[in-house]
Design a protein around this motif. Structure first.
Motif, PDB file in Angstrom:
ATOM      1  N   LEU A 125      45.656  29.218  42.189  1.00  0.00           N
ATOM      2  CA  LEU A 125      45.228  29.033  43.572  1.00  0.00           C
ATOM      3  C   LEU A 125      44.087  29.998  43.856  1.00  0.00           C
ATOM      4  N   TYR A 126      43.007  29.478  44.395  1.00  0.00           N
ATOM      5  CA  TYR A 126      41.848  30.302  44.707  1.00  0.00           C
ATOM      6  C   TYR A 126      41.912  30.658  46.190  1.00  0.00           C
ATOM      7  N   LYS A 127      42.289  31.901  46.442  1.00  0.00           N
ATOM      8  CA  LYS A 127      42.583  32.378  47.797  1.00  0.00           C
ATOM      9  C   LYS A 127      41.389  32.226  48.740  1.00  0.00           C
ATOM     10  N   PRO A 136      29.876  31.751  43.702  1.00  0.00           N
ATOM     11  CA  PRO A 136      29.707  31.815  42.241  1.00  0.00           C
ATOM     12  C   PRO A 136      30.879  32.473  41.509  1.00  0.00           C
ATOM     13  N   LYS A 137      31.446  33.515  42.088  1.00  0.00           N
ATOM     14  CA  LYS A 137      32.546  34.212  41.416  1.00  0.00           C
ATOM     15  C   LYS A 137      33.767  33.307  41.260  1.00  0.00           C
ATOM     16  N   ALA A 138      34.061  32.496  42.268  1.00  0.00           N
ATOM     17  CA  ALA A 138      35.194  31.564  42.192  1.00  0.00           C
ATOM     18  C   ALA A 138      34.909  30.458  41.180  1.00  0.00           C
ATOM     19  N   ASN A 139      33.676  29.954  41.170  1.00  0.00           N
ATOM     20  CA  ASN A 139      33.301  28.937  40.181  1.00  0.00           C
ATOM     21  C   ASN A 139      33.433  29.479  38.770  1.00  0.00           C
ATOM     22  N   ARG A 140      33.002  30.703  38.582  1.00  0.00           N
ATOM     23  CA  ARG A 140      33.116  31.316  37.260  1.00  0.00           C
ATOM     24  C   ARG A 140      34.584  31.470  36.870  1.00  0.00           C
TER      25      ARG A 140
END
Length: 167
Positions: A125-127, A136-140
């Motif tokens: 899960l991406y908070k 970009p950090k979440a995509n990475r």
């Protein structure tokens, strides 16, 4: 493609996000014997759960031509979760924790269905993210999670974070 020698039948995976996540969820529960690994990103697992939680109810009524109360059969037939007993492929589920389009209960249901079949599954899960990972950090992070998952299940590399033991 397998018959033409272009694809190694022992190293086939599938992944997708949104509509592609729905298709991947369907494949991991319905036809997963052909896949060595699956990644489901923000996919619908249960149309009923989706219908009562989404921010776009009219879309569902147009797409399925009914509400769940008018035609429960079409909701069941087109919901990946209906085919939970068919789960065989190790599955990574990725979802934004604040997704109003395909709300997180779809991810939780899919995770539990696969887990209950004794199939390796992981939920990321991406908070704070909605339907799309907009930074970009979440995509990475999502790409690295996919690389780790497919690297392990297709190429026999160690998982960066091993799966917990089942009890």
């Amino acid at each position: 493609l397998i018959a033409k020698g272009l694809v190694d039948k022992d190293r086939v995976g599938t992944m997708g996000w949104s509509q592609g996540g729905y298709i991947s969820a369907f494949l991991t529960l319905h036809d997963s014997a052909r896949f060595k690994a699956v990644s489901v990103g923000a996919g619908i697992s249960d149309w009923m759960t989706y219908y009562v939680n989404t921010d776009i109810h009219p879309f569902t009524r147009l797409y399925l031509k009914a509400t769940p109360w008018d035609d429960p059969a079409i909701y069941a037939k087109t919901s990946p979760i209906t085919y939970a007993k068919g789960a065989k492929a190790p599955t990574l589920i990725q979802h934004g924790s604040a997704d109003p389009r395909v709300p997180p209960p779809n991810a939780y249901e899919l995770y539990q269905a696969i887990y209950d079949q004794g199939v390796p599954v992981r939920l990321a899960l991406y908070k704070g993210f909605g339907h799309n990972l907009t930074k970009p950090k979440a995509n990475r992070a999502a790409m690295e999670h996919n690389l780790d998952w497919f690297g392990h299940w297709i190429w026999n590399e160690p998982l960066a974070v091993p799966l917990a033991n089942r009890k």
